[in-house]
Design a protein around this motif. Sequence first.
Motif, PDB file in Angstrom:
ATOM      1  N   LEU A   1       0.826  -1.207   0.000  1.00 17.49           N
ATOM      2  CA  LEU A   1       0.000   0.000   0.000  1.00 17.49           C
ATOM      3  C   LEU A   1       0.861   1.257   0.000  1.00 17.49           C
ATOM      4  N   ALA A   2       1.905   1.238   0.822  1.00 21.95           N
ATOM      5  CA  ALA A   2       2.777   2.407   0.907  1.00 21.95           C
ATOM      6  C   ALA A   2       3.480   2.661  -0.418  1.00 21.95           C
ATOM      7  N   PHE A   3       3.945   1.592  -1.071  1.00 22.26           N
ATOM      8  CA  PHE A   3       4.676   1.780  -2.325  1.00 22.26           C
ATOM      9  C   PHE A   3       3.778   2.393  -3.395  1.00 22.26           C
ATOM     10  N   ARG A   4       2.547   1.914  -3.475  1.00 18.57           N
ATOM     11  CA  ARG A   4       1.649   2.462  -4.494  1.00 18.57           C
ATOM     12  C   ARG A   4       1.395   3.953  -4.260  1.00 18.57           C
ATOM     13  N   PHE A   5       1.329   4.345  -2.993  1.00 19.30           N
ATOM     14  CA  PHE A   5       1.138   5.761  -2.693  1.00 19.30           C
ATOM     15  C   PHE A   5       2.397   6.550  -3.020  1.00 19.30           C
ATOM     16  N   VAL A   6       3.549   6.036  -2.587  1.00 18.19           N
ATOM     17  CA  VAL A   6       4.810   6.749  -2.796  1.00 18.19           C
ATOM     18  C   VAL A   6       5.108   6.886  -4.288  1.00 18.19           C
TER      19      VAL A   6
END
Length: 491
Positions: free
Chosen positions: A39-44
């Motif tokens: 989830l964090a990677f997709r946001f970043v």
Amino acid sequence: MMNVSLFSRPAPTAAAAMAADDHRALRAEPVDLAQQLDLAFRFVAQHVVSLPDPYACCVLFFTVAAEELPVSSFSIRRVTLHAAWREGATRVRQWAWAHNASGVELRIDWACGIQPVTPQQSQLRTADPTRTWALADDELEYTELLTALGKNTSRNLAEVQSLCDPVPVTTHARWQLLLEGVYIDQQGELTALPRPRLSPSHLRHGPAGPMLYRATQQLLAQHQSDDGSWPEAGTLLDHLGITYALLLAHKNTQMESLRDDAGTRACHRAIAYLIEQMRRWSLHDYASEMLHAMSLIVLVRYTEQFPGAIASSTVSNLITLLSQQLGGVSPALPGDTPPWGGLSLEALRRRQQQSAPDELLPFQGSSRSYDGKWLHASWPQLRLIADDGGRPSPAAQPWTAIAVMECALRQGQPQFMSDGMQTQFKANMQTLFRACYQRIVWPEVALFQASNHRKQAAFFSPRSSNALVSDCRVASQLLITINAAMHFAGA
């Protein structure tokens, strides 16, 4: 003095923040580390950018923590985002494996701009507690994460030995990296950082409000002595003030379905201690009007939350005796001093109306609107509490915030001497709200604190900007002040 930005980018947009908020509505159960990282990677990936030449690269900061474990943070510098993320995610997994942590809190910050460091570093001293920065050497070989907890770097925080790779003392920090970030908790909820400033209504109804009440209630319950007192309460007035804050926190956590049996027990113990102390001092001889009034207010607020208490002859007799004593006090003339007697009798009148709305109850108090002069004069007192963290000050009248809070709860609006005075009072309350608002420890900022402090304190200490308030008297003063300011600022 150089202060020319080589590259800059605005903070995450409202749309980005709303996108992050969407995850909150979809997730309630804990997620595993792999899902958090995904989830964090997709946001970043949607927001990260490369720094400009000659520093064309991607710089990421991974910060991870878990219950009862110290925080750990490290920086990654690679040519591409994917290369930086691959190494950072690997180190996060290794950390979780080494500490046998099944659930973690994760924060990722990325450099979105670079500018020369000024000698004063004034840009690092901001009121926004969610903003972070980093210092770097001339080659960006060494980077050091900073937080907005004060002028000291994160390495100086309590029980945090080191965050990232510190810039060697022999190397002059040449550049400041401007950071944006995302915080992801164990439920997979994302918060874009820096988050926009909230209004009083957002604090009242948003996620920060329940956290503030819950953390304060936990602090007061954990520090309470077996006899129901608090070590920080040097006088009975202090005990009454802390008890008032405890009841305020308990009421709001109950409203948010955050029931805490320890908080309930703390309320009962505090009242039991108060009753025992009241038996030792004469209500007729030397007790001040303020002591009478605060005692009555606290007992009334207690019976509101625990209606069965009014069936106790001890509690009901004390309320009757206090109201009779205060009913004989001369009405307070308009002035700079809070009309304690009138406020307490008004609280009792409202309580009687709630318990018997169809009955005409005999009552000695007045329902008139109090003169706004004392409210206007309370502003310097409340500001001293906000600026000095609720600590005793020769210039501050103790527990003025309770009188302001009680005025906020009463029916009808206070009558100010002029429209200009009323407008100025509201503006002062908005300023006060903003000052107190910054004392709240947001979850993503508390991530940087020592593990044993994360859930115990609700405020930053103004005297030591990188410390959390752990004094029950200080936390109580600030909680009541925030509530009073929040009401009038949003009115």
